[in-house]
Design a protein around this motif. Structure first.
Motif, PDB file in Angstrom:
ATOM      1  N   VAL A 288       0.851  -1.194   0.000  1.00 59.90           N
ATOM      2  CA  VAL A 288       0.000   0.000   0.000  1.00 59.90           C
ATOM      3  C   VAL A 288       0.887   1.245   0.000  1.00 59.90           C
ATOM      4  O   VAL A 288       1.866   1.309   0.746  1.00 59.90           O
ATOM      5  N   PRO A 289       0.563   2.241  -0.821  1.00 63.61           N
ATOM      6  CA  PRO A 289       1.377   3.466  -0.864  1.00 63.61           C
ATOM      7  C   PRO A 289       1.424   4.186   0.489  1.00 63.61           C
ATOM      8  O   PRO A 289       0.501   4.088   1.294  1.00 63.61           O
ATOM      9  N   GLU A 290       2.507   4.939   0.686  1.00 60.99           N
ATOM     10  CA  GLU A 290       2.728   5.654   1.950  1.00 60.99           C
ATOM     11  C   GLU A 290       1.543   6.543   2.333  1.00 60.99           C
ATOM     12  O   GLU A 290       1.149   6.595   3.480  1.00 60.99           O
ATOM     13  N   ARG A 291       0.991   7.245   1.381  1.00 58.54           N
ATOM     14  CA  ARG A 291      -0.077   8.198   1.677  1.00 58.54           C
ATOM     15  C   ARG A 291      -1.379   7.519   2.053  1.00 58.54           C
ATOM     16  O   ARG A 291      -2.270   8.137   2.613  1.00 58.54           O
ATOM     17  N   ALA A 292      -1.502   6.207   1.787  1.00 60.68           N
ATOM     18  CA  ALA A 292      -2.760   5.506   2.041  1.00 60.68           C
ATOM     19  C   ALA A 292      -2.654   4.488   3.174  1.00 60.68           C
ATOM     20  O   ALA A 292      -3.640   3.830   3.485  1.00 60.68           O
ATOM     21  N   ILE A 293      -1.505   4.359   3.799  1.00 58.63           N
ATOM     22  CA  ILE A 293      -1.325   3.288   4.796  1.00 58.63           C
ATOM     23  C   ILE A 293      -1.879   3.667   6.165  1.00 58.63           C
ATOM     24  O   ILE A 293      -2.255   2.815   6.953  1.00 58.63           O
ATOM     25  N   GLY A 294      -1.953   4.952   6.464  1.00 59.51           N
ATOM     26  CA  GLY A 294      -2.542   5.397   7.724  1.00 59.51           C
ATOM     27  C   GLY A 294      -1.738   4.971   8.942  1.00 59.51           C
ATOM     28  O   GLY A 294      -0.512   4.957   8.915  1.00 59.51           O
ATOM     29  N   PRO A 295      -2.415   4.568  10.022  1.00 61.14           N
ATOM     30  CA  PRO A 295      -1.739   4.262  11.281  1.00 61.14           C
ATOM     31  C   PRO A 295      -0.908   2.988  11.255  1.00 61.14           C
ATOM     32  O   PRO A 295      -0.206   2.694  12.218  1.00 61.14           O
ATOM     33  N   LEU A 296      -0.938   2.222  10.179  1.00 56.48           N
ATOM     34  CA  LEU A 296      -0.093   1.025  10.094  1.00 56.48           C
ATOM     35  C   LEU A 296       1.372   1.423   9.890  1.00 56.48           C
ATOM     36  O   LEU A 296       2.267   0.642  10.119  1.00 56.48           O
ATOM     37  N   ARG A 297       1.606   2.668   9.498  1.00 56.68           N
ATOM     38  CA  ARG A 297       2.970   3.167   9.326  1.00 56.68           C
ATOM     39  C   ARG A 297       3.499   3.571  10.695  1.00 56.68           C
ATOM     40  O   ARG A 297       2.966   4.458  11.354  1.00 56.68           O
ATOM     41  N   VAL A 298       4.571   2.918  11.133  1.00 49.85           N
ATOM     42  CA  VAL A 298       5.159   3.234  12.428  1.00 49.85           C
ATOM     43  C   VAL A 298       6.529   3.862  12.234  1.00 49.85           C
ATOM     44  O   VAL A 298       6.812   4.940  12.728  1.00 49.85           O
ATOM     45  N   ARG A 299       7.382   3.195  11.508  1.00 52.20           N
ATOM     46  CA  ARG A 299       8.723   3.698  11.187  1.00 52.20           C
ATOM     47  C   ARG A 299       8.831   3.735   9.674  1.00 52.20           C
ATOM     48  O   ARG A 299       7.845   3.869   8.984  1.00 52.20           O
ATOM     49  N   GLY A 300      10.013   3.504   9.174  1.00 49.00           N
ATOM     50  CA  GLY A 300      10.193   3.425   7.732  1.00 49.00           C
ATOM     51  C   GLY A 300       9.588   2.140   7.199  1.00 49.00           C
ATOM     52  O   GLY A 300       9.364   1.174   7.932  1.00 49.00           O
ATOM     53  N   ARG A 301       9.337   2.101   5.899  1.00 48.70           N
ATOM     54  CA  ARG A 301       8.722   0.928   5.279  1.00 48.70           C
ATOM     55  C   ARG A 301       9.567  -0.325   5.506  1.00 48.70           C
ATOM     56  O   ARG A 301       9.046  -1.383   5.853  1.00 48.70           O
ATOM     57  N   THR A 302      10.878  -0.203   5.327  1.00 50.79           N
ATOM     58  CA  THR A 302      11.760  -1.367   5.486  1.00 50.79           C
ATOM     59  C   THR A 302      11.674  -1.930   6.897  1.00 50.79           C
ATOM     60  O   THR A 302      11.532  -3.144   7.086  1.00 50.79           O
TER      61      THR A 302
END
Length: 87
Positions: A51-65
């Motif tokens: 999922v793209p960065e702008r659409a991931i929401g709160p699942l993004r905690v740190r960097g994608r890797t």
């Protein structure tokens, strides 16, 4: 659906799978619950990867890797726990 609500879909999917795992655990089937929780972490890793960065929401905690590696390792840990042989 607004963009704000769409950003909540990935985390909602993961939380629902975790809730199912916790219900299974509450019924005393901890090995099955570990498999479901591992699947939830795996789904989270796949969502974070795809999922793209702008659409991931709160699942993004740190960097994608970091997020993908951490959730993938967590999924592997839970799935390895399901291989425990019960006496």
């Amino acid at each position: 659906m607004t963009a704000r609500l769409r950003r909540l879909v990935p985390i909602t999917v993961v939380v629902l799978i975790v809730a199912i795992g916790l219900v299974i655990d509450a019924t005393g089937h901890w090995l099955r619950a570990a498999a479901v929780l591992g699947a939830a972490a795996g789904v989270g890793a796949l969502l974070r990867l795809c999922v793209p960065e702008r659409a991931i929401g709160p699942l993004r905690v740190r960097g994608r890797t970091f997020d993908v590696l951490f959730l993938g390792a967590l999924a592997l840990l839970f799935l390895v726990a399901t291989t425990i042989n019960r006496p």
